[in-house]
Design a protein around this motif. Structure first.
Motif, PDB file in Angstrom:
ATOM      1  N   SER A 118       0.812  -1.217   0.000  1.00 48.79           N
ATOM      2  CA  SER A 118       0.000   0.000   0.000  1.00 48.79           C
ATOM      3  C   SER A 118       0.846   1.267   0.000  1.00 48.79           C
ATOM      4  CB  SER A 118      -0.928   0.007   1.227  1.00 48.79           C
ATOM      5  OG  SER A 118      -1.805  -1.095   1.205  1.00 48.79           O
ATOM      6  N   PHE A 119       2.043   1.196   0.612  1.00 50.36           N
ATOM      7  CA  PHE A 119       2.876   2.389   0.752  1.00 50.36           C
ATOM      8  C   PHE A 119       4.319   2.046   0.390  1.00 50.36           C
ATOM      9  CE2 PHE A 119      -0.562   2.414   3.869  1.00 50.36           C
ATOM     10  CZ  PHE A 119      -1.269   3.525   3.439  1.00 50.36           C
ATOM     11  N   PRO A 120       4.611   1.911  -0.902  1.00 46.63           N
ATOM     12  CA  PRO A 120       5.953   1.468  -1.322  1.00 46.63           C
ATOM     13  C   PRO A 120       7.066   2.446  -0.968  1.00 46.63           C
ATOM     14  CG  PRO A 120       4.625   2.161  -3.211  1.00 46.63           C
ATOM     15  CD  PRO A 120       3.703   2.101  -2.045  1.00 46.63           C
ATOM     16  N   ASP A 121       6.740   3.716  -0.725  1.00 42.76           N
ATOM     17  CA  ASP A 121       7.772   4.703  -0.403  1.00 42.76           C
ATOM     18  C   ASP A 121       8.014   4.847   1.097  1.00 42.76           C
ATOM     19  OD1 ASP A 121       8.329   5.424  -3.073  1.00 42.76           O
ATOM     20  OD2 ASP A 121       6.547   6.696  -3.125  1.00 42.76           O
ATOM     21  N   LEU A 122       7.268   4.113   1.912  1.00 41.38           N
ATOM     22  CA  LEU A 122       7.471   4.143   3.357  1.00 41.38           C
ATOM     23  C   LEU A 122       8.597   3.184   3.715  1.00 41.38           C
ATOM     24  CD1 LEU A 122       6.532   5.062   6.189  1.00 41.38           C
ATOM     25  CD2 LEU A 122       4.951   3.124   6.185  1.00 41.38           C
ATOM     26  N   ARG A 123       9.670   3.707   4.309  1.00 40.41           N
ATOM     27  CA  ARG A 123      10.800   2.854   4.687  1.00 40.41           C
ATOM     28  C   ARG A 123      10.498   2.178   6.025  1.00 40.41           C
ATOM     29  NH1 ARG A 123      15.611   5.178   5.855  1.00 40.41           N
ATOM     30  NH2 ARG A 123      14.725   7.239   6.194  1.00 40.41           N
ATOM     31  N   LEU A 124      10.799   0.883   6.090  1.00 33.03           N
ATOM     32  CA  LEU A 124      10.535   0.085   7.285  1.00 33.03           C
ATOM     33  C   LEU A 124      11.848  -0.418   7.856  1.00 33.03           C
ATOM     34  CD1 LEU A 124       7.573  -1.966   5.801  1.00 33.03           C
ATOM     35  CD2 LEU A 124       7.382  -0.102   7.443  1.00 33.03           C
ATOM     36  N   GLU A 125      12.083  -0.109   9.118  1.00 25.15           N
ATOM     37  CA  GLU A 125      13.274  -0.601   9.815  1.00 25.15           C
ATOM     38  C   GLU A 125      12.806  -1.565  10.896  1.00 25.15           C
ATOM     39  OE1 GLU A 125      16.086   1.470  12.987  1.00 25.15           O
ATOM     40  OE2 GLU A 125      16.478   2.232  10.967  1.00 25.15           O
ATOM     41  N   VAL A 126      13.140  -2.850  10.739  1.00 28.74           N
ATOM     42  CA  VAL A 126      12.603  -3.901  11.612  1.00 28.74           C
ATOM     43  C   VAL A 126      13.737  -4.554  12.382  1.00 28.74           C
ATOM     44  CG1 VAL A 126      11.186  -5.981  11.695  1.00 28.74           C
ATOM     45  CG2 VAL A 126      10.827  -4.296   9.872  1.00 28.74           C
ATOM     46  N   SER A 127      13.524  -4.742  13.674  1.00 24.93           N
ATOM     47  CA  SER A 127      14.529  -5.423  14.496  1.00 24.93           C
ATOM     48  C   SER A 127      13.822  -6.286  15.538  1.00 24.93           C
ATOM     49  CB  SER A 127      15.458  -4.418  15.191  1.00 24.93           C
ATOM     50  OG  SER A 127      14.715  -3.460  15.925  1.00 24.93           O
ATOM     51  N   GLN A 128      14.536  -7.310  16.002  1.00 21.99           N
ATOM     52  CA  GLN A 128      13.964  -8.247  16.973  1.00 21.99           C
ATOM     53  C   GLN A 128      14.306  -7.819  18.392  1.00 21.99           C
ATOM     54  OE1 GLN A 128      14.889 -12.347  16.270  1.00 21.99           O
ATOM     55  NE2 GLN A 128      14.294 -13.004  18.325  1.00 21.99           N
ATOM     56  N   HIS A 129      13.284  -7.768  19.245  1.00 18.45           N
ATOM     57  CA  HIS A 129      13.467  -7.439  20.661  1.00 18.45           C
ATOM     58  C   HIS A 129      12.440  -8.223  21.469  1.00 18.45           C
ATOM     59  CE1 HIS A 129      15.897  -3.927  19.490  1.00 18.45           C
ATOM     60  NE2 HIS A 129      14.947  -3.664  18.618  1.00 18.45           N
ATOM     61  N   ASP A 130      12.760  -8.524  22.717  1.00 18.23           N
ATOM     62  CA  ASP A 130      11.773  -9.149  23.575  1.00 18.23           C
ATOM     63  C   ASP A 130      10.719  -8.114  23.961  1.00 18.23           C
ATOM     64  OD1 ASP A 130      12.492  -7.860  26.254  1.00 18.23           O
ATOM     65  OD2 ASP A 130      14.412  -8.716  25.647  1.00 18.23           O
ATOM     66  N   THR A 131       9.651  -8.584  24.544  1.00 18.74           N
ATOM     67  CA  THR A 131       8.509  -7.721  24.836  1.00 18.74           C
ATOM     68  C   THR A 131       8.871  -6.562  25.757  1.00 18.74           C
ATOM     69  OG1 THR A 131       6.869  -9.458  24.456  1.00 18.74           O
ATOM     70  CG2 THR A 131       6.237  -7.669  25.929  1.00 18.74           C
ATOM     71  N   SER A 132       9.574  -6.840  26.849  1.00 13.90           N
ATOM     72  CA  SER A 132       9.902  -5.780  27.808  1.00 13.90           C
ATOM     73  C   SER A 132      10.730  -4.679  27.167  1.00 13.90           C
ATOM     74  CB  SER A 132      10.648  -6.376  29.008  1.00 13.90           C
ATOM     75  OG  SER A 132       9.820  -7.242  29.741  1.00 13.90           O
ATOM     76  N   ALA A 133      11.716  -5.073  26.362  1.00 14.64           N
ATOM     77  CA  ALA A 133      12.565  -4.080  25.702  1.00 14.64           C
ATOM     78  C   ALA A 133      11.747  -3.229  24.737  1.00 14.64           C
ATOM     79  CB  ALA A 133      13.700  -4.774  24.960  1.00 14.64           C
ATOM     80  N   GLN A 134      10.781  -3.840  24.069  1.00 14.91           N
ATOM     81  CA  GLN A 134       9.955  -3.072  23.140  1.00 14.91           C
ATOM     82  C   GLN A 134       9.092  -2.056  23.871  1.00 14.91           C
ATOM     83  OE1 GLN A 134       8.083  -4.878  19.613  1.00 14.91           O
ATOM     84  NE2 GLN A 134       8.844  -6.831  20.399  1.00 14.91           N
ATOM     85  N   LEU A 135       8.514  -2.454  24.977  1.00 11.82           N
ATOM     86  CA  LEU A 135       7.663  -1.524  25.715  1.00 11.82           C
ATOM     87  C   LEU A 135       8.453  -0.306  26.200  1.00 11.82           C
ATOM     88  CD1 LEU A 135       5.502  -4.045  27.781  1.00 11.82           C
ATOM     89  CD2 LEU A 135       4.890  -2.849  25.672  1.00 11.82           C
ATOM     90  N   VAL A 136       9.680  -0.536  26.643  1.00  6.65           N
ATOM     91  CA  VAL A 136      10.532   0.577  27.067  1.00  6.65           C
ATOM     92  C   VAL A 136      10.894   1.449  25.872  1.00  6.65           C
ATOM     93  CG1 VAL A 136      12.772   1.193  28.038  1.00  6.65           C
ATOM     94  CG2 VAL A 136      11.444  -0.662  29.061  1.00  6.65           C
ATOM     95  N   ALA A 137      11.262   0.819  24.749  1.00  9.49           N
ATOM     96  CA  ALA A 137      11.659   1.569  23.561  1.00  9.49           C
ATOM     97  C   ALA A 137      10.492   2.366  22.984  1.00  9.49           C
ATOM     98  CB  ALA A 137      12.230   0.624  22.516  1.00  9.49           C
ATOM     99  N   LEU A 138       9.302   1.810  23.057  1.00 15.53           N
ATOM    100  CA  LEU A 138       8.127   2.544  22.598  1.00 15.53           C
ATOM    101  C   LEU A 138       7.888   3.780  23.459  1.00 15.53           C
ATOM    102  CD1 LEU A 138       5.730  -0.421  21.822  1.00 15.53           C
ATOM    103  CD2 LEU A 138       6.402   1.340  20.187  1.00 15.53           C
ATOM    104  N   ALA A 139       7.953   3.593  24.757  1.00 19.29           N
ATOM    105  CA  ALA A 139       7.733   4.720  25.664  1.00 19.29           C
ATOM    106  C   ALA A 139       8.784   5.804  25.476  1.00 19.29           C
ATOM    107  CB  ALA A 139       7.729   4.232  27.110  1.00 19.29           C
ATOM    108  N   ASP A 140      10.013   5.397  25.157  1.00 25.49           N
ATOM    109  CA  ASP A 140      11.108   6.348  24.969  1.00 25.49           C
ATOM    110  C   ASP A 140      11.135   6.957  23.571  1.00 25.49           C
ATOM    111  OD1 ASP A 140      11.873   5.797  27.524  1.00 25.49           O
ATOM    112  OD2 ASP A 140      13.550   4.490  26.990  1.00 25.49           O
TER     113      ASP A 140
END
Length: 304
Positions: A118-140
């Motif tokens: 749907s959005f070919p010009d949107l760049r996606l940066e994907v990385s693997q993290h456990d749940t706790s690390a993601q929640l902290v990174a989202l908040a930050d």
């Protein structure tokens, strides 16, 4: 120098036709209005663009240079306008995505394909993290959106349910329970357990402990692994049994058998998480794609 795009388009029409009347008809304007636009452009540039000394209209040296450059200018201007519009719609820019390992092996690729289509010009940066690390990174603000497991919403992070997977019991292939069709949870009371460290996923850890307590025992944890490969390797080595979401059965690790648990079995939720305050259209697109992909997923796999 103050160039107007309308003047450039007028110039290109005249330069292509080399005839003011034909260019005016092409642009659906009067010839006097067209001539006025060309004169305004020449005045802005401080040069003559057309040689009007003879009956034929010809480009000057300066006109030939502009004739070569003008299409690029118009293209970049139109492209900039399109990008600005797409940015407002969340179709361009960078979206930073986190994901737990099981999601990367299941629903995450589907979501990424949907967003990319749907959005070919949107760049996606994907990385693997456990749940706790993601929640902290989202908040930050270091992640824009995350695919998490058995997470509880917080004051700053919202969590939407995607799919739920029942727990399975993972045992070594030579374990006494490996040959049975199912596992009675009470039969695990004296078994050593291999689990995730609680700081990496408190909600998931607590689901397993509560399940064991409901069946009359507290799990005797002898080993922990920070990723599923380590944990299943410890199980294969005979250090203990483990309770894991059913999707891990698809990994088919050597030396490990996954068996259904008898009775009521808790399900572990896979979720999409994002900041409550985030009004980014790109995040909204990702969340919508995640919910759509989850709705189309087949039921979680059973025992292997």
């Amino acid at each position: 120098m103050d160039l107007e795009l309308r003047q450039l388009r007028t110039f290109l029409a005249v330069a292509t036709e080399l005839h003011f009347s034909r260019a005016a008809r092409r642009l659906h304007v009067s010839q006097p209005a067209l001539s006025q636009q060309v004169r305004a452009l020449e005045k802005s540039l401080g040069v003559a663009l057309f040689d009007r000394s003879s009956r034929a209209t010809e480009l000057t040296a300066a006109g030939r240079v502009l004739f070569e450059a003008a299409p690029r200018v118009l293209y970049e201007a139109e492209r900039a306008q399109a990008l600005v519009t797409q940015a407002a719609q969340g179709a361009v820019g960078l979206l930073v995505v986190g994901s737990v390992g099981t999601a990367l092996a299941s629903i995450t690729p589907r979501i990424l394909r949907s967003v990319r289509a749907s959005f070919p010009d949107l760049r996606l940066e994907v990385s693997q993290h456990d749940t706790s690390a993601q929640l902290v990174a989202l908040a930050d603000g270091r992640l824009d959106v995350g695919l998490v497991r058995a997470a509880r919403p917080t004051e700053s992070v919202a969590v939407d349910h995607l799919v739920a997977e029942p727990l399975l019991c993972a045992v070594p292939t030579d374990h006494r329970l490996a040959g049975g069709p199912t596992v009675d949870p009470a039969a695990l009371a004296d078994e050593p357990f291999v689990l995730w460290p609680r700081p990496l996923g408190r909600a998931f850890f607590d689901i397993i402990v509560s399940y064991c307590l409901d069946h009359g025992f507290s799990p005797r944890i002898v080993a922990e692994g920070a990723d599923i490969e380590t944990q299943l390797g410890l199980v294969a080595a005979g250090l203990g049994v483990s309770l894991q979401p059913s999707y891990y059965a698809n990994l088919r690790p050597p030396g490990v058998v996954f068996l259904p648990l008898e009775g009521d079995v808790p399900e572990v939720a896979l979720q999409v998480a994002y900041r409550r305050s985030d009004r980014s259209p790109a995040v909204a697109h990702f969340v919508a794609a995640a919910l759509e992909c989850a709705a189309g997923m087949s039921p979680a796999p059973g025992a292997v």
